[in-house]
Design a protein around this motif. Structure first.
Motif, PDB file in Angstrom:
ATOM      1  N   GLY A 130      50.414  55.364  44.844  1.00 47.85           N
ATOM      2  CA  GLY A 130      49.900  56.707  44.606  1.00 47.85           C
ATOM      3  C   GLY A 130      50.216  57.193  43.200  1.00 47.85           C
ATOM      4  N   LYS A 131      50.179  58.511  43.037  1.00 49.65           N
ATOM      5  CA  LYS A 131      50.402  59.077  41.711  1.00 49.65           C
ATOM      6  C   LYS A 131      51.876  59.206  41.386  1.00 49.65           C
ATOM      7  CE  LYS A 131      48.888  62.871  38.746  1.00 49.65           C
ATOM      8  NZ  LYS A 131      48.100  64.129  38.653  1.00 49.65           N
ATOM      9  N   ASN A 132      52.663  59.629  42.358  1.00 51.88           N
ATOM     10  CA  ASN A 132      54.094  59.843  42.118  1.00 51.88           C
ATOM     11  C   ASN A 132      54.942  59.176  43.193  1.00 51.88           C
ATOM     12  OD1 ASN A 132      53.766  61.652  39.778  1.00 51.88           O
ATOM     13  ND2 ASN A 132      52.879  63.072  41.277  1.00 51.88           N
ATOM     14  N   GLY A 133      54.426  58.079  43.763  1.00 54.41           N
ATOM     15  CA  GLY A 133      55.144  57.432  44.854  1.00 54.41           C
ATOM     16  C   GLY A 133      56.236  56.498  44.370  1.00 54.41           C
ATOM     17  N   VAL A 134      56.735  55.694  45.293  1.00 53.72           N
ATOM     18  CA  VAL A 134      57.819  54.772  44.974  1.00 53.72           C
ATOM     19  C   VAL A 134      57.280  53.624  44.127  1.00 53.72           C
ATOM     20  CG1 VAL A 134      59.078  55.346  47.072  1.00 53.72           C
ATOM     21  CG2 VAL A 134      57.451  53.446  47.094  1.00 53.72           C
ATOM     22  N   ALA A 135      58.170  53.016  43.377  1.00 52.62           N
ATOM     23  CA  ALA A 135      57.831  51.820  42.604  1.00 52.62           C
ATOM     24  C   ALA A 135      58.201  50.592  43.417  1.00 52.62           C
ATOM     25  CB  ALA A 135      58.557  51.820  41.267  1.00 52.62           C
ATOM     26  N   VAL A 136      57.369  49.558  43.327  1.00 55.26           N
ATOM     27  CA  VAL A 136      57.599  48.330  44.085  1.00 55.26           C
ATOM     28  C   VAL A 136      57.353  47.140  43.165  1.00 55.26           C
ATOM     29  CG1 VAL A 136      56.984  49.362  46.311  1.00 55.26           C
ATOM     30  CG2 VAL A 136      55.214  48.274  44.906  1.00 55.26           C
ATOM     31  N   LEU A 137      57.761  45.985  43.641  1.00 56.63           N
ATOM     32  CA  LEU A 137      57.526  44.737  42.918  1.00 56.63           C
ATOM     33  C   LEU A 137      56.590  43.869  43.755  1.00 56.63           C
ATOM     34  CD1 LEU A 137      58.266  43.064  40.395  1.00 56.63           C
ATOM     35  CD2 LEU A 137      60.104  42.023  41.754  1.00 56.63           C
ATOM     36  N   LEU A 138      55.393  43.610  43.214  1.00 55.97           N
ATOM     37  CA  LEU A 138      54.388  42.824  43.912  1.00 55.97           C
ATOM     38  C   LEU A 138      54.425  41.363  43.461  1.00 55.97           C
ATOM     39  CD1 LEU A 138      51.259  45.173  43.665  1.00 55.97           C
ATOM     40  CD2 LEU A 138      52.832  44.958  45.595  1.00 55.97           C
ATOM     41  N   LYS A 139      54.100  40.465  44.384  1.00 63.94           N
ATOM     42  CA  LYS A 139      53.980  39.054  44.009  1.00 63.94           C
ATOM     43  C   LYS A 139      52.861  38.893  42.993  1.00 63.94           C
ATOM     44  CE  LYS A 139      53.458  37.052  47.988  1.00 63.94           C
ATOM     45  NZ  LYS A 139      53.349  35.981  49.027  1.00 63.94           N
ATOM     46  N   SER A 140      53.080  38.038  42.019  1.00 61.06           N
ATOM     47  CA  SER A 140      52.100  37.857  40.949  1.00 61.06           C
ATOM     48  C   SER A 140      50.755  37.400  41.488  1.00 61.06           C
ATOM     49  CB  SER A 140      52.629  36.853  39.920  1.00 61.06           C
ATOM     50  OG  SER A 140      52.880  35.594  40.541  1.00 61.06           O
ATOM     51  N   ASP A 141      50.762  36.579  42.566  1.00 59.65           N
ATOM     52  CA  ASP A 141      49.508  36.044  43.094  1.00 59.65           C
ATOM     53  C   ASP A 141      48.579  37.131  43.624  1.00 59.65           C
ATOM     54  OD1 ASP A 141      49.765  33.453  42.453  1.00 59.65           O
ATOM     55  OD2 ASP A 141      50.225  32.710  44.459  1.00 59.65           O
ATOM     56  N   LEU A 142      49.123  38.251  44.061  1.00 57.74           N
ATOM     57  CA  LEU A 142      48.273  39.315  44.580  1.00 57.74           C
ATOM     58  C   LEU A 142      47.328  39.834  43.504  1.00 57.74           C
ATOM     59  CD1 LEU A 142      50.672  41.439  46.845  1.00 57.74           C
ATOM     60  CD2 LEU A 142      48.946  39.782  47.534  1.00 57.74           C
ATOM     61  N   ILE A 143      47.755  39.803  42.260  1.00 54.78           N
ATOM     62  CA  ILE A 143      46.915  40.256  41.162  1.00 54.78           C
ATOM     63  C   ILE A 143      46.135  39.087  40.566  1.00 54.78           C
ATOM     64  CG2 ILE A 143      46.879  41.507  38.975  1.00 54.78           C
ATOM     65  CD1 ILE A 143      47.890  43.126  41.387  1.00 54.78           C
ATOM     66  N   GLN A 144      46.811  37.980  40.320  1.00 55.74           N
ATOM     67  CA  GLN A 144      46.170  36.847  39.646  1.00 55.74           C
ATOM     68  C   GLN A 144      45.019  36.264  40.463  1.00 55.74           C
ATOM     69  OE1 GLN A 144      49.343  34.105  38.846  1.00 55.74           O
ATOM     70  NE2 GLN A 144      50.257  35.375  37.246  1.00 55.74           N
ATOM     71  N   THR A 145      45.169  36.240  41.787  1.00 61.08           N
ATOM     72  CA  THR A 145      44.114  35.668  42.621  1.00 61.08           C
ATOM     73  C   THR A 145      42.820  36.446  42.484  1.00 61.08           C
ATOM     74  OG1 THR A 145      45.716  34.782  44.206  1.00 61.08           O
ATOM     75  CG2 THR A 145      43.465  35.075  44.981  1.00 61.08           C
ATOM     76  N   LEU A 146      42.901  37.776  42.508  1.00 59.92           N
ATOM     77  CA  LEU A 146      41.687  38.580  42.363  1.00 59.92           C
ATOM     78  C   LEU A 146      41.136  38.501  40.945  1.00 59.92           C
ATOM     79  CD1 LEU A 146      42.216  41.841  44.474  1.00 59.92           C
ATOM     80  CD2 LEU A 146      40.768  39.875  44.964  1.00 59.92           C
ATOM     81  N   GLU A 147      42.020  38.468  39.950  1.00 60.40           N
ATOM     82  CA  GLU A 147      41.551  38.346  38.570  1.00 60.40           C
ATOM     83  C   GLU A 147      40.750  37.059  38.370  1.00 60.40           C
ATOM     84  OE1 GLU A 147      44.242  40.568  35.279  1.00 60.40           O
ATOM     85  OE2 GLU A 147      45.275  38.945  36.335  1.00 60.40           O
ATOM     86  N   SER A 148      41.138  36.006  39.074  1.00 56.38           N
ATOM     87  CA  SER A 148      40.474  34.696  38.937  1.00 56.38           C
ATOM     88  C   SER A 148      39.557  34.412  40.112  1.00 56.38           C
ATOM     89  CB  SER A 148      41.534  33.584  38.826  1.00 56.38           C
ATOM     90  OG  SER A 148      42.460  33.861  37.807  1.00 56.38           O
ATOM     91  N   ALA A 149      38.989  35.453  40.700  1.00 54.78           N
ATOM     92  CA  ALA A 149      38.174  35.286  41.905  1.00 54.78           C
ATOM     93  C   ALA A 149      37.005  34.334  41.687  1.00 54.78           C
ATOM     94  CB  ALA A 149      37.669  36.645  42.375  1.00 54.78           C
ATOM     95  N   ASP A 150      36.398  34.351  40.498  1.00 54.23           N
ATOM     96  CA  ASP A 150      35.234  33.494  40.238  1.00 54.23           C
ATOM     97  C   ASP A 150      35.555  32.016  40.408  1.00 54.23           C
ATOM     98  OD1 ASP A 150      35.122  36.076  38.856  1.00 54.23           O
ATOM     99  OD2 ASP A 150      33.199  35.387  38.092  1.00 54.23           O
ATOM    100  N   THR A 151      36.783  31.632  40.127  1.00 60.74           N
ATOM    101  CA  THR A 151      37.161  30.222  40.227  1.00 60.74           C
ATOM    102  C   THR A 151      37.983  29.931  41.481  1.00 60.74           C
ATOM    103  OG1 THR A 151      39.098  30.666  38.830  1.00 60.74           O
ATOM    104  CG2 THR A 151      37.110  29.853  37.744  1.00 60.74           C
ATOM    105  N   ARG A 152      38.756  30.893  41.943  1.00 61.92           N
ATOM    106  CA  ARG A 152      39.672  30.623  43.050  1.00 61.92           C
ATOM    107  C   ARG A 152      39.139  31.018  44.423  1.00 61.92           C
ATOM    108  NH1 ARG A 152      45.632  32.522  41.046  1.00 61.92           N
ATOM    109  NH2 ARG A 152      46.163  31.662  43.093  1.00 61.92           N
TER     110      ARG A 152
END
Length: 359
Positions: A158-180
């Motif tokens: 959200g706008k002022n919610g808690v900070a978290v640490l996400l696995k890198s694959d959650l972002i990288q997989t979507l960024e590379s959707a055309d190939t992956r």
């Protein structure tokens, strides 16, 4: 009667203990510090969207041919405006990605972060957003910088919610959707899962049957009308069909030959396959050839749903050999060195006869 009751109780206790062990093993597969960020059941998932300064990727489920399929849109952005757009079916990795984010979990929660620390985490002015829509509710995470080494990403709910640490694959997989995440194989099942395949070329057809399908060592494709006559041509050709690869997807509702302008093109259906298991149709494959300055091959199947462009060299060989399969001939040889004929052998000599006796 008492013995029966005692054994039944022991069985119930044993099953309960086995279930507890099984579920505890599943839970230990994830890091102990992992936390649930956005609750979402798999059945309630609607879409997930990743937006960066240069790209927007949307993964969702939609109904096609009577089933739910993963479907993606990949849009290139320039100054916030879409320049090119691709739409394509998702593969098994796309399905697994949906399972991974329902519910969405983080490696750990950092809690409420001091505003001064947001800049260090790359969250003061983040330019990446991850949006998850589930059960008609939309949840947004701002994605910031990455950790050293693992490249896991900091995010804020959200706008002022808690900070978290996400696995890198959650972002990288979507960024590379055309190939992956693109479905590039023409079928989602394996050949050993199929009993019969009807091959149609023009007005001719031949039905192939897989003998001894459950025995990997003995399984072989044969002409259904001549099951005792083995022919390696059929199996080799079907493996070539199975190896066909998608080059790219045509836009939705666009037919082969309609994607270009200014050049007259003719289209012809050159091959059709119907895959059957235990009497039920499991899949189809249609291939059209579009003749122009350079012939192109397009296909549509239950895995791609839309029309796709095939890699022309392999598609051409498959189509040429399909006529051979249907007509029951031998496959043409290609780029093979000349076969040297073994030297003729003279007739075997009989043992030397003794010289004739003189009178």
């Amino acid at each position: 009667m008492k013995n029966v009751i005692v054994h039944a109780l022991l069985a119930i206790v044993g099953l309960s203990w086995a279930y507890r062990v099984w579920t505890s093993e599943q839970e230990t597969e994830r890091p102990s510090a992992e936390v649930e960020v956005i609750p979402c059941a798999d059945r309630d998932f609607q879409r997930v969207e990743l937006r960066t300064p240069h790209k927007k990727v949307i993964l969702q489920r939609r109904h096609s041919d009577g089933e739910q399929v993963s479907w993606l849109q990949s849009i290139v952005l320039q100054k916030g405006k879409a320049t090119t757009r691709k739409e394509f079916a998702g593969n098994k990795d796309a399905d697994e990605y949906i399972n991974e984010i329902t519910p969405l979990r983080a490696l750990r929660s950092l809690g409420k972060v001091d505003p001064k620390a947001l800049d260090e985490l790359g969250l003061k002015k983040p330019d990446i957003q991850l949006t998850l829509k589930c059960n008609n509710r939309t949840h947004t995470l701002s994605v910031g910088g990455s950790t050293f080494g693992s490249a896991d990403r900091y995010a804020q709910v959200g706008k002022n919610g808690v900070a978290v640490l996400l696995k890198s694959d959650l972002i990288q997989t979507l960024e590379s959707a055309d190939t992956r995440l693109m479905q590039r194989k023409m079928q989602r099942f394996e050949l050993n899962d199929i009993d019969e395949i009807r091959v149609i070329v023009g007005k001719k057809s031949r039905t192939l049957w897989q003998r001894d399908r459950r025995d990997a060592q003995r399984a072989q494709w044969v002409d259904k009308s001549k099951p005792d006559q083995r022919n390696e041509l059929y199996g080799n050709w079907l493996r070539a069909v199975d190896a066909l690869q998608v080059s790219d997807y045509l836009p939705p509702k666009v037919e082969p030959g309609q994607e270009g302008k200014g050049i007259a093109k003719t289209k012809a259906r050159v091959l059709e396959l119907v895959y059957t298991k235990e009497g039920a149709i499991k899949g189809t494959l249609r291939i059209d050839r579009v003749d122009g300055p350079t012939p192109e091959y397009f296909a549509q199947s239950g895995a791609t749903h839309s029309w796709v462009r095939l890699v022309a060299s392999s598609a051409k060989r498959v189509v040429e050999d399909a006529a051979v399969v249907v007509n029951g001939q031998s496959a043409p040889a290609r780029n093979q060195p000349p076969q040297h004929q073994p030297p003729l052998q003279s007739l075997p000599h009989s043992p030397s006869a003794p010289p004739p006796a003189h009178p």
